[in-house]
Design an enzyme around this catalytic site. Structure first.
Site, PDB file in Angstrom:
ATOM      1  N   HIS A   1       0.868  -1.183   0.000  1.00 54.62           N
ATOM      2  CA  HIS A   1       0.000   0.000   0.000  1.00 54.62           C
ATOM      3  C   HIS A   1       0.900   1.226   0.000  1.00 54.62           C
ATOM      4  O   HIS A   1       2.128   1.121   0.097  1.00 54.62           O
ATOM      5  CB  HIS A   1      -0.944   0.019   1.215  1.00 54.62           C
TER       6      HIS A   1
ATOM      7  N   SER B   1       2.876  -4.806   7.116  1.00 54.68           N
ATOM      8  CA  SER B   1       2.400  -4.632   5.747  1.00 54.68           C
ATOM      9  C   SER B   1       3.539  -4.878   4.768  1.00 54.68           C
ATOM     10  O   SER B   1       4.655  -4.399   4.955  1.00 54.68           O
ATOM     11  CB  SER B   1       1.824  -3.235   5.530  1.00 54.68           C
TER      12      SER B   1
ATOM     13  N   ASP C   1      -1.339 -19.410  13.187  1.00 59.17           N
ATOM     14  CA  ASP C   1      -0.122 -19.880  13.837  1.00 59.17           C
ATOM     15  C   ASP C   1      -0.084 -19.383  15.284  1.00 59.17           C
ATOM     16  O   ASP C   1      -0.059 -18.173  15.548  1.00 59.17           O
ATOM     17  CB  ASP C   1       1.104 -19.373  13.068  1.00 59.17           C
TER      18      ASP C   1
END
Length: 353
Positions: A172, A314, A299
């Site tokens: 992004h 990110s 997990d």
């Protein structure tokens, strides 16, 4: 600056056209078999490395507007009066290009009169005439704007291309937290980062990777583009992944399946690790979007350490069936175990444009 930006109950989890290379024609054995095309799929070194991003903004970004008190006690905001807006980028003053916040005041006080500003507002370029105000406080001419010219943050590398020596990260854009504007790159660098601590994510409060990076160390590469689908540039030297001894094939969105996959990311032990996730939903897309998949962290190691997806993750590559299929982009504010991922093809398309 944090590379995270909250929007609509989501938060960016930080700071692609499928490309298939067609090889040369080769001849099949001549026992009644025809010649065939041999297709070489594009391969990338997966990321997961924690990286620092240092970026000089192209032009000077307006992050606030203020009233100026004149010598006679009148309070005026010349910026608002002229039509300036938060998020505008000042490119020139009376034809003189400005790159730093300090240059704005210098140029304005050299002119000491009306100024013509060249301003970028989203995709438009505007010419705005403005009359600066002489401030009572310090005797300087002012536009009534707060401006900035640099930004920095922590994120995650998505891939390194060993053929072109290019890289992609974040999935992004880096946006200004005050304005939400996508920042245009003047120049910048991708730096090695060291994770110091992890703030665990909770319902309603996204967690965060806290780290540092060092300008004295050798930078990883030069930053060229900051876009809605990631940041991109060229590496100064090859980037390796300690979990994979060779590059992985790029997976198209048509090859993405619901079910088990993995993300690669770096936590506070500064060791690149692989964590299991579940791809819960796939939104097949004809146009680029940074929300192509909904993923859930399964997990237990990652859940115990961070609560799920946190800011700074990110760009963490998503791996399925030994293919790079995308990257983490957002975390759900009300459920940090879940987030969105972008298809890798959109990142590669943006890098090539």
């Amino acid at each position: 600056m944090k590379s995270a930006f909250k929007k609509g109950g989501l938060i960016f989890a930080g700071l692609l056209l499928t490309i298939i290379l067609v090889g040369q024609l080769t001849e099949a054995p001549q026992n009644d078999a025809a010649s065939v095309d041999v297709v070489s799929e594009r391969v990338l070194v997966p990321g997961g490395h924690s990286v620092g991003v240092r970026m000089d903004v192209k032009g000077v970004l307006i992050v606030g507007l203020e009233e100026i008190e004149t010598a006679d006690g009148e309070r005026i905001n010349p910026g608002i009066k002229a039509g300036l807006q938060i998020g505008d980028m000042i490119l020139e003053i009376n034809g003189t290009k400005v790159y730093k916040a300090s240059e704005v005041q210098e140029v304005v006080n050299e002119i000491r009169g009306d100024v013509n500003l060249k301003v970028k507002r989203k995709e438009d370029t505007l010419n705005i005439r403005l009359t600066p105000v002489l401030a009572k406080e310090d005797g300087l001419y002012k536009l009534g704007v707060w401006v900035k010219d640099k930004t920095a943050g922590i994120g995650t590398l998505t891939y390194y291309d060993p053929v072109s020596q290019s890289f992609g990260a974040l999935g992004h854009a880096i946006v200004d937290p005050e304005t939400g504007s996508v920042l245009s790159v003047d120049k910048g660098q991708l730096l090695q980062a060291q994770v110091q601590s992890i703030q665990e994510g909770e319902v309603g409060t996204p967690g965060e990777i806290r780290g540092v990076f060092y300008e004295a160390e050798s930078p990883l590469g030069g930053l060229e583009k900051n876009t809605s689908y990631g940041i991109f540039g060229n590496a100064y030297h090859p980037i390796e992944n300690t979990l994979y001894d060779k590059p992985l094939v790029v997976g198209t969105q048509d090859q993405v399946e619901k079910g088990k996959a993995y993300i690669l990311t770096t936590l506070d032990d500064n060791k690149l690790q692989r964590f299991e996730i579940e791809i819960e939903r796939i939104d097949h897309q004809k146009e680029p979007s940074d929300k192509g998949m909904i993923i859930q962290v399964t997990d237990e190691r990652l859940l115990e350490k961070s609560g799920g997806i946190v800011q700074g993750m990110s760009g963490s590559p998503i791996i399925q069936n030994d293919r790079i299929i995308g990257a983490v982009t957002h975390v759900f504010v009300n459920n940090p175990q879940k987030g969105y991922g972008i298809f890798i093809e959109w990142m590669l398309q943006e890098a090539a444009s």
